[in-house]
Scaffold this motif. Structure first.
Motif, PDB file in Angstrom:
ATOM      1  N   GLY A 141      79.431  75.500  42.379  1.00 45.36           N
ATOM      2  CA  GLY A 141      80.734  75.872  42.973  1.00 45.36           C
ATOM      3  C   GLY A 141      80.254  75.564  44.586  1.00 45.36           C
ATOM      4  O   GLY A 141      79.333  74.811  44.683  1.00 45.36           O
ATOM      5  N   LYS A 142      81.214  76.054  45.265  1.00 47.83           N
ATOM      6  CA  LYS A 142      81.171  75.832  46.830  1.00 47.83           C
ATOM      7  C   LYS A 142      80.911  76.960  47.537  1.00 47.83           C
ATOM      8  O   LYS A 142      81.192  78.157  47.384  1.00 47.83           O
ATOM      9  CB  LYS A 142      82.483  75.329  47.441  1.00 47.83           C
ATOM     10  N   ILE A 143      80.048  76.846  48.481  1.00 49.69           N
ATOM     11  CA  ILE A 143      79.177  77.959  49.257  1.00 49.69           C
ATOM     12  C   ILE A 143      79.292  77.582  50.730  1.00 49.69           C
ATOM     13  O   ILE A 143      79.402  76.333  51.098  1.00 49.69           O
ATOM     14  CB  ILE A 143      77.859  78.236  48.623  1.00 49.69           C
ATOM     15  N   ASN A 144      79.351  78.607  51.648  1.00 45.54           N
ATOM     16  CA  ASN A 144      79.301  78.505  52.981  1.00 45.54           C
ATOM     17  C   ASN A 144      78.017  77.668  53.514  1.00 45.54           C
ATOM     18  O   ASN A 144      77.839  76.815  54.235  1.00 45.54           O
ATOM     19  CB  ASN A 144      79.278  79.615  53.779  1.00 45.54           C
TER      20      ASN A 144
ATOM     21  N   ASP B 242      76.317  72.143  44.369  1.00 49.24           N
ATOM     22  CA  ASP B 242      77.224  71.494  44.454  1.00 49.24           C
ATOM     23  C   ASP B 242      77.922  71.021  45.651  1.00 49.24           C
ATOM     24  O   ASP B 242      77.678  69.980  45.984  1.00 49.24           O
ATOM     25  CB  ASP B 242      78.414  71.949  43.512  1.00 49.24           C
ATOM     26  N   ASN B 243      78.171  72.088  46.484  1.00 48.63           N
ATOM     27  CA  ASN B 243      79.086  71.790  47.576  1.00 48.63           C
ATOM     28  C   ASN B 243      78.617  72.984  48.774  1.00 48.63           C
ATOM     29  O   ASN B 243      78.826  74.162  48.351  1.00 48.63           O
ATOM     30  CB  ASN B 243      80.430  71.727  47.450  1.00 48.63           C
ATOM     31  N   VAL B 244      78.664  72.349  49.839  1.00 51.74           N
ATOM     32  CA  VAL B 244      78.203  73.398  50.931  1.00 51.74           C
ATOM     33  C   VAL B 244      79.227  72.746  52.033  1.00 51.74           C
ATOM     34  O   VAL B 244      78.996  71.841  52.728  1.00 51.74           O
ATOM     35  CB  VAL B 244      76.855  73.278  51.349  1.00 51.74           C
TER      36      VAL B 244
ATOM     37  N   VAL C 108      71.688  67.070  46.095  1.00 49.73           N
ATOM     38  CA  VAL C 108      73.023  67.360  46.532  1.00 49.73           C
ATOM     39  C   VAL C 108      73.994  66.630  45.619  1.00 49.73           C
ATOM     40  O   VAL C 108      73.895  65.345  45.374  1.00 49.73           O
ATOM     41  CB  VAL C 108      73.446  66.762  47.868  1.00 49.73           C
ATOM     42  N   MET C 109      74.775  67.472  44.643  1.00 42.73           N
ATOM     43  CA  MET C 109      75.567  66.983  43.707  1.00 42.73           C
ATOM     44  C   MET C 109      77.025  66.608  44.330  1.00 42.73           C
ATOM     45  O   MET C 109      77.700  65.776  43.515  1.00 42.73           O
ATOM     46  CB  MET C 109      75.688  67.855  42.525  1.00 42.73           C
ATOM     47  N   GLY C 110      77.444  67.126  45.034  1.00 43.18           N
ATOM     48  CA  GLY C 110      78.698  66.968  45.871  1.00 43.18           C
ATOM     49  C   GLY C 110      78.691  66.692  47.323  1.00 43.18           C
ATOM     50  O   GLY C 110      78.188  65.398  47.720  1.00 43.18           O
ATOM     51  N   LYS C 111      79.024  67.559  48.183  1.00 43.89           N
ATOM     52  CA  LYS C 111      79.065  67.202  49.623  1.00 43.89           C
ATOM     53  C   LYS C 111      78.597  68.127  50.294  1.00 43.89           C
ATOM     54  O   LYS C 111      78.601  69.489  50.107  1.00 43.89           O
ATOM     55  CB  LYS C 111      80.756  67.014  50.215  1.00 43.89           C
TER      56      LYS C 111
END
Length: 329
Positions: free
Chosen positions: A220-223, A238-240, A256-259
């Protein structure tokens, strides 16, 4: 300086800053934390009021009050109850020595005066030295040198105390993987390669501390994510939306899977970062670190690029210009 009252007020303000976080997290979920915060802050407020009334400039003592005696102390300890006095103790071996502060002060002053008097003798201070004949000088008498240095007294033992902190066993901590408020705590994990964090939210952060020979996946997305004091640790996320920080660590691998916009590496030896196609615009900030490599996806595989560790700086006439230094083998 500062005076007791204002100092307690500063501590109250500092406590309020941190306890506000507790109120924010538990205001609507657990009233025990809210009551605890109110009671804790009340201690500082009451202490400040007490200081303003009795001790505005520091501790003050009554000069006209009664002198404390053993009987009054016994009354305080027993709560003032009318108990029969205990049997008298056996007679002491002798009266305790009386420490006269004035006498001690006079003796100290006298000894210092004598010391300064000796120092002020000038050249005459050498008159008290004893003459050493040639047969007593080691550099002129080989037999004295052969005797070696004096043997150290056996009464002075230099063996370390068994209670030395260096010999104390290392404390073992229980592994932690839990959500505390908005922070995911991952701590003291050893040889765990199946750690997973699911159901993340945008406001949450992850703090990874002293995890060794383990792997963590954050979905998921985390800060933000912080890796602190870890060894041989792998992270897949996934995303930070903020930053990924690596501090005081060794042999770290990040995929890093996303951004991710920024990755910071500080005081770390060995850090490999696998970027995705979406994260090629990521900025890598490094300081006091070595063996850093960025792996870029190319043609279905990864190509490795080292991060410079050495730099050369020159003055161009108006400012300093710093460039990576190429090490020639």
């Amino acid at each position: 300086s500062p005076k007791p009252g204002p100092y307690v007020k500063e501590m109250n303000d500092a406590a309020t800053f941190y306890t506000n976080r507790v109120l924010k997290d538990y205001k609507n979920s657990d009233t025990r934390h809210v009551d605890w915060v109110k009671s804790y802050l009340n201690i500082w407020s009451e202490l400040q009021a007490y200081i303003k009334e009795h001790h505005t400039t520091g501790l003050t003592w009554s000069k006209t009050g009664p002198v404390a005696s053993p009987m009054s102390m016994r009354s305080v300890l027993t709560g003032g109850s009318c108990l029969s006095p205990p049997p008298p103790p056996p007679p002491p071996p002798g009266p305790p020595p009386i420490f006269d502060t004035e006498t001690a002060k006079d003796e100290g002053t006298a000894s210092r005066s004598a010391l300064f008097a000796q120092l002020n003798q000038g050249e005459a201070i050498t008159k008290g030295l004893r003459h050493v004949s040639d047969d007593q000088k080691t550099h002129k008498n080989p037999s004295l040198r052969a005797q070696g240095p004096p043997v150290r007294s056996p009464t002075k033992s230099h063996t370390p105390s068994p209670t030395s902190p260096k010999n104390s066993p290392q404390q073992n901590h229980a592994p932690v993987l839990e959500l505390e408020g908005k922070k995911w705590r991952v701590e003291y994990q050893e040889d765990q390669n199946d750690l997973v964090i699911n159901n993340t939210e945008l406001k949450q952060v992850a703090y990874i501390f002293k995890c060794n020979k383990s792997t963590l996946q954050i979905k998921g997305k985390i800060n933000s994510i912080t890796i602190d004091n870890c060894k041989k640790f792998g992270l897949v996320f996934d995303n930070v939306v903020g930053i990924v920080e690596v501090i005081n660590s060794r042999d770290i691998q990040i995929q890093v899977m996303g951004k991710v916009p920024t990755i910071s590496i500080n005081k770390t030896e060995g850090c490999h970062i696998y970027l995705s196609e979406e994260s090629l615009d990521c900025e890598i900030v490094s300081a006091k670190s070595s063996e850093m490599n960025i792996l870029i996806p190319q043609d279905g595989d990864y190509k490795e690029f080292p991060v410079p560790e050495q730099f050369k700086t020159a003055w161009d006439g108006s400012k300093l210009v710093t460039e990576p230094a190429e090490i020639v083998g």
